[in-house]
Design a protein around this motif. Sequence first.
Motif, PDB file in Angstrom:
ATOM      1  N   ILE A  30     -13.290  41.414-126.607  1.00  0.00           N
ATOM      2  CA  ILE A  30     -14.206  40.996-125.536  1.00  0.00           C
ATOM      3  C   ILE A  30     -13.884  41.753-124.259  1.00  0.00           C
ATOM      4  N   ARG A  31     -12.595  41.844-123.906  1.00  0.00           N
ATOM      5  CA  ARG A  31     -12.206  42.607-122.704  1.00  0.00           C
ATOM      6  C   ARG A  31     -12.723  44.035-122.769  1.00  0.00           C
ATOM      7  N   ASP A  32     -12.569  44.670-123.929  1.00  0.00           N
ATOM      8  CA  ASP A  32     -12.995  46.067-124.083  1.00  0.00           C
ATOM      9  C   ASP A  32     -14.509  46.211-123.996  1.00  0.00           C
ATOM     10  N   ILE A  33     -15.226  45.359-124.689  1.00  0.00           N
ATOM     11  CA  ILE A  33     -16.676  45.504-124.788  1.00  0.00           C
ATOM     12  C   ILE A  33     -17.382  45.199-123.474  1.00  0.00           C
ATOM     13  N   VAL A  34     -17.004  44.103-122.802  1.00  0.00           N
ATOM     14  CA  VAL A  34     -17.703  43.734-121.571  1.00  0.00           C
ATOM     15  C   VAL A  34     -16.917  44.113-120.316  1.00  0.00           C
ATOM     16  N   ALA A  48     -13.151  30.541-121.210  1.00  0.00           N
ATOM     17  CA  ALA A  48     -14.560  30.955-121.196  1.00  0.00           C
ATOM     18  C   ALA A  48     -15.035  31.281-122.616  1.00  0.00           C
ATOM     19  N   THR A  49     -14.172  31.893-123.402  1.00  0.00           N
ATOM     20  CA  THR A  49     -14.532  32.247-124.777  1.00  0.00           C
ATOM     21  C   THR A  49     -14.675  30.996-125.642  1.00  0.00           C
ATOM     22  N   LEU A  50     -13.777  30.044-125.477  1.00  0.00           N
ATOM     23  CA  LEU A  50     -13.882  28.783-126.217  1.00  0.00           C
ATOM     24  C   LEU A  50     -15.215  28.099-125.922  1.00  0.00           C
ATOM     25  N   GLU A  51     -15.578  28.051-124.643  1.00  0.00           N
ATOM     26  CA  GLU A  51     -16.835  27.415-124.252  1.00  0.00           C
ATOM     27  C   GLU A  51     -18.035  28.127-124.874  1.00  0.00           C
ATOM     28  N   GLY A  95     -22.179  36.013-123.451  1.00  0.00           N
ATOM     29  CA  GLY A  95     -22.042  34.725-122.783  1.00  0.00           C
ATOM     30  C   GLY A  95     -20.779  34.649-121.949  1.00  0.00           C
ATOM     31  N   VAL A  96     -19.684  35.177-122.490  1.00  0.00           N
ATOM     32  CA  VAL A  96     -18.419  35.211-121.751  1.00  0.00           C
ATOM     33  C   VAL A  96     -18.566  36.089-120.510  1.00  0.00           C
ATOM     34  N   ALA A  97     -19.187  37.252-120.659  1.00  0.00           N
ATOM     35  CA  ALA A  97     -19.366  38.158-119.519  1.00  0.00           C
ATOM     36  C   ALA A  97     -20.186  37.499-118.420  1.00  0.00           C
ATOM     37  N   ALA A  98     -21.252  36.799-118.792  1.00  0.00           N
ATOM     38  CA  ALA A  98     -22.074  36.106-117.792  1.00  0.00           C
ATOM     39  C   ALA A  98     -21.244  35.051-117.076  1.00  0.00           C
ATOM     40  N   LYS A  99     -20.498  34.284-117.842  1.00  0.00           N
ATOM     41  CA  LYS A  99     -19.695  33.203-117.267  1.00  0.00           C
ATOM     42  C   LYS A  99     -18.620  33.745-116.323  1.00  0.00           C
ATOM     43  N   VAL A 100     -17.913  34.781-116.743  1.00  0.00           N
ATOM     44  CA  VAL A 100     -16.842  35.358-115.924  1.00  0.00           C
ATOM     45  C   VAL A 100     -17.407  35.980-114.655  1.00  0.00           C
ATOM     46  N   ASN A 101     -18.472  36.763-114.785  1.00  0.00           N
ATOM     47  CA  ASN A 101     -19.074  37.387-113.607  1.00  0.00           C
ATOM     48  C   ASN A 101     -19.599  36.341-112.631  1.00  0.00           C
TER      49      ASN A 101
END
Length: 149
Positions: A30-34, A48-51, A95-101
């Motif tokens: 996930i870190r690499d891709i987004v 964030a990934t669990l959610e 979804g993780v990228a949206a949440k983190v950003n």
Amino acid sequence: MSFVASGNTTPSHITINSTEFFPSISLDEIRDIVRIDGAVTDARLKQATLEEIIDVNRLLIGLVSTASSLAELATTHVDGTSDTEILYFSAVSNGVAAKVNEKYRSYDTSATGNKNADELTPTIDEYRRNKHWAIKQLLGESHTTVELI
């Protein structure tokens, strides 16, 4: 604050497993891709990934009764991976990228920070759109919903 990988992360080797039906998700992938850099700790990224896994699994619950694994529903394989697993990873990672950003854009309250937050809004929307498109593809549905008013 930028989320473009700057090389300051150490691989976490954290993999999250869900049910046997859905594939495992690697935080390092996930870190690499987004392109999430070390400003986001492994603990926060894991949460964030669990959610997102919970959300995506809930949206795809109808598929669970149709096969013993998501990979069994594949129609093709790309680079040795089933198309369904690629789409599942896309849904979770976007979804993780949206949440983190969304979460990290509000940390800088200066004028520059406000401008950066405004610039991130289209990106967050694009991540959410990509998540929903991947889910729609997994469900065999169209990307577009049209209603007569």
